[in-house]
Design an enzyme around this catalytic site. Sequence first.
Site, PDB file in Angstrom:
ATOM      1  N   GLY A 127      -7.235  15.193  -4.286  1.00  0.00           N
ATOM      2  CA  GLY A 127      -8.142  13.872  -4.361  1.00  0.00           C
ATOM      3  C   GLY A 127      -8.089  13.537  -5.557  1.00  0.00           C
ATOM      4  O   GLY A 127      -9.160  12.637  -6.094  1.00  0.00           O
ATOM      5  N   GLU A 169      -0.577   0.510   1.480  1.00  0.00           N
ATOM      6  CA  GLU A 169      -1.104   1.525   1.836  1.00  0.00           C
ATOM      7  C   GLU A 169      -1.824   1.100   3.108  1.00  0.00           C
ATOM      8  O   GLU A 169      -1.777   2.012   4.134  1.00  0.00           O
ATOM      9  CB  GLU A 169      -2.152   2.335   1.055  1.00  0.00           C
ATOM     10  CG  GLU A 169      -2.595   3.762   1.416  1.00  0.00           C
ATOM     11  CD  GLU A 169      -2.867   4.703   0.321  1.00  0.00           C
ATOM     12  OE1 GLU A 169      -2.783   5.844   0.537  1.00  0.00           O
ATOM     13  OE2 GLU A 169      -3.250   4.183  -0.933  1.00  0.00           O
ATOM     14  N   ASP A 181      -8.814   3.317  -6.583  1.00  0.00           N
ATOM     15  CA  ASP A 181      -7.776   4.076  -6.911  1.00  0.00           C
ATOM     16  C   ASP A 181      -6.786   3.253  -7.572  1.00  0.00           C
ATOM     17  O   ASP A 181      -6.104   3.471  -8.957  1.00  0.00           O
ATOM     18  CB  ASP A 181      -7.253   4.983  -5.898  1.00  0.00           C
ATOM     19  CG  ASP A 181      -8.258   6.135  -5.434  1.00  0.00           C
ATOM     20  OD1 ASP A 181      -9.349   6.263  -6.203  1.00  0.00           O
ATOM     21  OD2 ASP A 181      -8.268   6.334  -4.337  1.00  0.00           O
TER      22      ASP A 181
END
Length: 392
Positions: A127, A169, A181
């Site tokens: 993570g 993504e 992110d």
Amino acid sequence: MTPADRAAEQFRRLHGRAPVGVWSAPGRVNLIGEHTDYNDGFVLPFALPFRVAVAASPRADGRLAVTTIGDDTVPQRAEPVPVAELAPGRVTGWAAYPAGVAWALRDEGHLGGADLVIVGDVPAGAGLSSSHALQCATALALLGLAGVTPEQDGGPALTEVARWVQRSENDFVGAPTGLLDQTASLCCVESHALFLDVRSGAREQVPFDATATGFEVLVIDTRARHSLATNGSGYADRRRGCERAAALLGVPALRDVTLDGLDDALGALPDELRPLVRHVVTENDRVLRTVAALRAGEPDDIGPLLTASHASLRDDYRVSCAELDLAVDAAVGAGAAGARMTGGGFGGSAIALVPAGARGIRPAVSAAFARRALPAPRLFPAVPSAGAHRDQ
């Protein structure tokens, strides 16, 4: 040897020549602000010293050839694929991540083949955004081969590159991630946390040197495997729930629901959507309060905010798991100022704000896992580090 040095060395070994360049990008820890990014909200991540490096050279045949080197030094090669023929579903598995970036950049006018060799030390499945570090490093490498440097000489803004990586993504890999992110990996700077307004793209580097103020941010990798591709349905369900709630409330995104107006908003929603909205609205408020504490030089004030964030993620958003709850409870019980899961959830890592000299927290967490007969967690300090850049 750094990941960049290892990537260059492995490129020379595999291709018999030096790469044109090496680019790298870090993993990240999100201090606070979880599942707020795709709701146009606020986030506060910082970069880790762990990085993924991509050594790259152009190819004349227009193909993308990718090799990744793991800790065992055994190369894994993906079948070379023409960049012009890339499409969602054309490449699967780990190779879909760099291929998706090439596909997104192709659609932005950056078309070209490349040999890529990838080496990294970001813990996978924890993570900590290892996949985004890979994608961001790939994006900089492919842009660099095309003679483009973000935010220099007319190059794209880093936030624009982050959106290209997000598209790769979302639409190529099939994971419905937000912008947190990618932006963290590209834009963070050393000794700071990145305060990002996702809607506007406004960024502020907030000084955050916990050690200098008597604290340490401890990462607890629970070793409960985290994968948004594997757990994508749970993530996607929550994202769709947020979008449905915003539509019912008549607002562009849940960012537009204020804390003062939360009770009225909850009253206008069906039962199943109320916890999602409550988490997003209160989490945005916790981000703002954390930023205010850091600006005021009072990091000790953020401990309760971290713990409250975890409770909200556990009880309202329901993305925690037994291992994450155990890590948080054990750390706080042993004297941490606060703790929370970090990342998308369903496994991965927690963070704890640990007072300097508090030596009992690490053994307490390890002992708690041992009592449950769980794999021993990996524990290490998180030091706010530099974002993505060209290394060689």
